[in-house]
Design an enzyme around this catalytic site. Structure first.
Site, PDB file in Angstrom:
ATOM      1  N   ARG A 169       0.808  -1.239   0.000  1.00 46.03           N
ATOM      2  CA  ARG A 169       0.000   0.000   0.000  1.00 46.03           C
ATOM      3  C   ARG A 169       0.834   1.280   0.000  1.00 46.03           C
ATOM      4  O   ARG A 169       0.362   2.348   0.378  1.00 46.03           O
ATOM      5  CB  ARG A 169      -0.973   0.032   1.173  1.00 46.03           C
ATOM      6  N   LYS A 172       7.512  23.452 -12.540  1.00 41.15           N
ATOM      7  CA  LYS A 172       6.638  22.288 -12.351  1.00 41.15           C
ATOM      8  C   LYS A 172       6.279  22.143 -10.875  1.00 41.15           C
ATOM      9  O   LYS A 172       5.125  21.867 -10.536  1.00 41.15           O
ATOM     10  CB  LYS A 172       7.281  21.006 -12.884  1.00 41.15           C
ATOM     11  N   GLU A 182      -4.259  17.263 -10.363  1.00 41.27           N
ATOM     12  CA  GLU A 182      -4.783  17.737 -11.654  1.00 41.27           C
ATOM     13  C   GLU A 182      -6.297  17.925 -11.658  1.00 41.27           C
ATOM     14  O   GLU A 182      -7.011  17.395 -12.507  1.00 41.27           O
ATOM     15  CB  GLU A 182      -4.350  16.791 -12.786  1.00 41.27           C
ATOM     16  N   ARG A 203      -2.975  22.017 -13.037  1.00 40.28           N
ATOM     17  CA  ARG A 203      -1.902  21.122 -13.489  1.00 40.28           C
ATOM     18  C   ARG A 203      -2.058  20.733 -14.954  1.00 40.28           C
ATOM     19  O   ARG A 203      -1.080  20.396 -15.628  1.00 40.28           O
ATOM     20  CB  ARG A 203      -1.838  19.875 -12.595  1.00 40.28           C
ATOM     21  N   HIS A 212       0.098  18.455 -25.812  1.00 34.50           N
ATOM     22  CA  HIS A 212       0.023  17.004 -25.651  1.00 34.50           C
ATOM     23  C   HIS A 212      -1.198  16.388 -26.333  1.00 34.50           C
ATOM     24  O   HIS A 212      -1.140  15.237 -26.760  1.00 34.50           O
ATOM     25  CB  HIS A 212       0.053  16.625 -24.168  1.00 34.50           C
ATOM     26  N   HIS A 231       8.208  11.171 -28.103  1.00 35.61           N
ATOM     27  CA  HIS A 231       7.127  11.942 -27.466  1.00 35.61           C
ATOM     28  C   HIS A 231       7.427  13.450 -27.519  1.00 35.61           C
ATOM     29  O   HIS A 231       6.567  14.254 -27.903  1.00 35.61           O
ATOM     30  CB  HIS A 231       6.980  11.447 -26.025  1.00 35.61           C
TER      31      HIS A 231
HETATM   32  P1  NAD Z   1      13.084   6.416 -21.658  1.00 32.57           P
HETATM   33  O1  NAD Z   1      12.992   6.164 -20.226  1.00 32.57           O
HETATM   34  O2  NAD Z   1      12.624   5.325 -22.584  1.00 32.57           O
HETATM   35  O3  NAD Z   1      14.562   6.846 -22.041  1.00 32.57           O
HETATM   36  C1  NAD Z   1      14.879   7.115 -23.382  1.00 32.57           C
HETATM   37  C2  NAD Z   1      16.076   6.260 -23.859  1.00 32.57           C
HETATM   38  O4  NAD Z   1      17.281   6.799 -23.298  1.00 32.57           O
HETATM   39  C3  NAD Z   1      16.010   4.821 -23.386  1.00 32.57           C
HETATM   40  O5  NAD Z   1      16.534   3.995 -24.396  1.00 32.57           O
HETATM   41  C4  NAD Z   1      16.921   4.831 -22.164  1.00 32.57           C
HETATM   42  O6  NAD Z   1      17.436   3.556 -21.844  1.00 32.57           O
HETATM   43  C5  NAD Z   1      17.997   5.767 -22.623  1.00 32.57           C
HETATM   44  N1  NAD Z   1      18.750   6.449 -21.568  1.00 32.57           N
HETATM   45  C6  NAD Z   1      18.282   6.883 -20.383  1.00 32.57           C
HETATM   46  N2  NAD Z   1      19.222   7.586 -19.757  1.00 32.57           N
HETATM   47  C7  NAD Z   1      20.314   7.587 -20.542  1.00 32.57           C
HETATM   48  C8  NAD Z   1      21.592   8.159 -20.441  1.00 32.57           C
HETATM   49  N3  NAD Z   1      21.932   8.934 -19.410  1.00 32.57           N
HETATM   50  N4  NAD Z   1      22.488   7.936 -21.442  1.00 32.57           N
HETATM   51  C9  NAD Z   1      22.123   7.200 -22.530  1.00 32.57           C
HETATM   52  N5  NAD Z   1      20.910   6.658 -22.691  1.00 32.57           N
HETATM   53  C10 NAD Z   1      20.017   6.852 -21.715  1.00 32.57           C
HETATM   54  O7  NAD Z   1      12.224   7.712 -22.083  1.00 32.57           O
HETATM   55  P2  NAD Z   1      12.060   9.154 -21.417  1.00 32.57           P
HETATM   56  O8  NAD Z   1      11.943  10.073 -22.557  1.00 32.57           O
HETATM   57  O9  NAD Z   1      13.032   9.428 -20.350  1.00 32.57           O
HETATM   58  O10 NAD Z   1      10.634   9.022 -20.710  1.00 32.57           O
HETATM   59  C11 NAD Z   1       9.481   8.731 -21.440  1.00 32.57           C
HETATM   60  C12 NAD Z   1       8.456   8.137 -20.507  1.00 32.57           C
HETATM   61  O11 NAD Z   1       8.163   9.094 -19.476  1.00 32.57           O
HETATM   62  C13 NAD Z   1       7.138   7.800 -21.174  1.00 32.57           C
HETATM   63  O12 NAD Z   1       6.730   6.530 -20.740  1.00 32.57           O
HETATM   64  C14 NAD Z   1       6.191   8.864 -20.642  1.00 32.57           C
HETATM   65  O13 NAD Z   1       4.859   8.399 -20.562  1.00 32.57           O
HETATM   66  C15 NAD Z   1       6.765   9.126 -19.298  1.00 32.57           C
HETATM   67  N6  NAD Z   1       6.438  10.466 -18.750  1.00 32.57           N
HETATM   68  C16 NAD Z   1       5.944  10.511 -17.487  1.00 32.57           C
HETATM   69  C17 NAD Z   1       5.644  11.727 -16.917  1.00 32.57           C
HETATM   70  C18 NAD Z   1       5.165  11.772 -15.507  1.00 32.57           C
HETATM   71  O14 NAD Z   1       4.754  12.855 -15.048  1.00 32.57           O
HETATM   72  N7  NAD Z   1       5.234  10.679 -14.768  1.00 32.57           N
HETATM   73  C19 NAD Z   1       5.851  12.921 -17.630  1.00 32.57           C
HETATM   74  C20 NAD Z   1       6.375  12.842 -18.911  1.00 32.57           C
HETATM   75  C21 NAD Z   1       6.664  11.603 -19.465  1.00 32.57           C
HETATM   76  N1  GLY Z   2       3.608  15.562 -17.331  1.00 31.47           N
HETATM   77  C1  GLY Z   2       2.396  16.139 -16.868  1.00 31.47           C
HETATM   78  C2  GLY Z   2       2.247  16.160 -15.386  1.00 31.47           C
HETATM   79  O1  GLY Z   2       3.123  15.771 -14.647  1.00 31.47           O
HETATM   80  O2  GLY Z   2       1.218  16.549 -14.912  1.00 31.47           O
END
Ligand code: NAD
Ligand code: GLY
Length: 359
Positions: free
Chosen positions: A118, A224, A234, A238, A245, A262
């Site tokens: 939890r 943020k 949100e 937010r 998006h 993305h």
């Molecule tokens: P990711 O985690 O897939 O990383 C992108 C690529 O870079 C991967 O291949 C990873 O292994 C590689 N990588 C990571 N760090 C590295 C480094 N220092 N050097 C070399 N390679 C490296 O993608 P991302 O763009 O970091 O995140 C995208 C994800 O985040 C999506 O799933 C999206 O939905 C999520 N997201 C969440 C929120 C939230 O508020 N929780 C906000 C925005 C995006």
């Molecule tokens: N990435 C949008 C949020 O964190 O609300």
């Protein structure tokens, strides 16, 4: 080192930003660590940074769990494999998870932490620019369902965020620029001064100049954190973090989540939102031009691939989760630095924007 605090009462937490922070992890977050600590990372990031992080946790017998790389791992199955390992190690409610990786690792580890017994503590150690300025901050955690992205999740704030800017040196250029898109977003929605700073400093940022990077990450996190502190779940404000998006998700879906990252889709989406804002909110044409100029300077797209049709985009936008009671709500700009979430736009103006960008 810079520090930003996400102010959420007794769930407030620090974001540490600077160089060589992995080495100082124990010093920074000692109070949040436990005899039962597990680092979750992936097969790309771990060979680069896991050893450095573990050296930074010298007195902690940290377990590690590596998952395969990629968005396809952001599933209930991966979350379950984390839970299984925690149970096998007989971790109790005082344990700590550490997410070492980009947004995928951060989201799935955060969701495992939200669910295990939890809710247990976790620390974000984001290694992509996007994760450092966005996904590691604010407590949104999730995994994907085959019928929709981020459809299973929870709000669960981390206990701390450690953003070591050194790790960005190994990030591929496209991934870096995808993070810059989210940085530009903060200027557009909330911080006109920061937008001007980005106009003046984009070259330094793209060259990953240490001072530029630290400043851009700090100001992004500050923006943020301020928004999350006012509307954690949100219910209103937010949602402005979703500028670009709704268009962006439609673009990603139209491209089967393959061709574009993305952040690239969000960049084109922000250009489209700016275009529609000129017709809807009175956002100045010259300001919309500034948006495109800055995105282009960052090497981000402001137009769409020819294969995308406008009817397809319009249909995909309708199923976006920001469509409420059948009426699509969009984040639009009133000025640079001021966004609104509104259902008040003319369908003809949206069609006109779609027609300008898609065939
Ligand atoms: P990711 O985690 O897939 O990383 C992108 C690529 O870079 C991967 O291949 C990873 O292994 C590689 N990588 C990571 N760090 C590295 C480094 N220092 N050097 C070399 N390679 C490296 O993608 P991302 O763009 O970091 O995140 C995208 C994800 O985040 C999506 O799933 C999206 O939905 C999520 N997201 C969440 C929120 C939230 O508020 N929780 C906000 C925005 C995006
Ligand atoms: N990435 C949008 C949020 O964190 O609300």
């Amino acid at each position: 080192m810079k520090q930003v605090v996400v102010e959420l009462g007794d769930r407030s937490y620090p974001i540490y930003i600077g160089a060589s922070l992995l080495q100082r992890a124990a010093e920074l977050v000692r109070a949040e660590l436990s005899e039962q600590t597990m680092v979750v990372s992936n097969t790309v990031v771990a060979p680069l940074y896991l050893e450095t992080l573990l050296k930074g946790l010298p007195d902690i017998p940290a377990h590690t769990l590596l998952v395969e790389d990629g968005e396809r791992q952001k599933t209930v199955e991966t979350m379950n494999s984390i839970i299984t390992r925690l149970l096998e190690q007989q971790f109790n409610r005082t344990c700590t998870l550490i997410a070492l990786g980009g947004g995928v690792i951060g989201d799935v580890t955060g969701f495992a932490a939200a669910c295990y017994q939890r809710g247990v503590r976790y620390i974000q150690v984001p290694t992509t620019l996007l994760a450092q300025v966005d996904s590691a901050v604010g407590g949104k955690t999730a995994v994907n369902h085959s019928l929709g992205k981020n459809m299973i999740g929870a709000f669960h704030q981390p206990a701390a965020v450690i953003s070591d800017t050194d790790v960005l040196a190994s990030l591929p250029a496209r991934e870096f620029r995808a993070g810059v898109a989210e940085i530009i977003k903060y200027g557009l929605i909330n911080d006109a001064r920061f937008f001007s700073w980005l106009e003046d400093n984009m070259d330094g940022l793209l060259q990953r100049d240490a001072a530029c990077l630290a400043h851009a990450i700090e100001v992004s996190c500050r923006n943020k954190a301020g928004i999350v502190a006012r509307d954690e779940r949100e219910s209103g404000l937010r949602a402005i973090l979703n500028l670009g998006h709704t268009f962006g998700h439609a673009i990603e879906t139209a491209l089967n989540y393959q061709t574009w990252l993305h952040g690239e889709a969000v960049a084109a989406g922000m250009s489209m939102a700016a275009h529609l804002s000129v017709k809807t909110t009175g956002f100045a044409q010259a300001e919309a031009r500034r948006v495109d100029v800055l995105l282009e300077k960052a090497g981000l797209p402001v137009s769409l691939p020819d294969t995308i049709r406008r009817e397809q985009l319009r249909e995909l936008m309708t199923v976006d989760k920001k469509s409420r009671h059948g009426r699509l709500h969009l984040v639009l700009l009133e000025q640079i630095g001021k966004a609104v979430v509104t259902p008040e736009f003319e369908e003809a103006d949206l069609e006109d924007t779609l027609a300008r960008y898609a065939g």
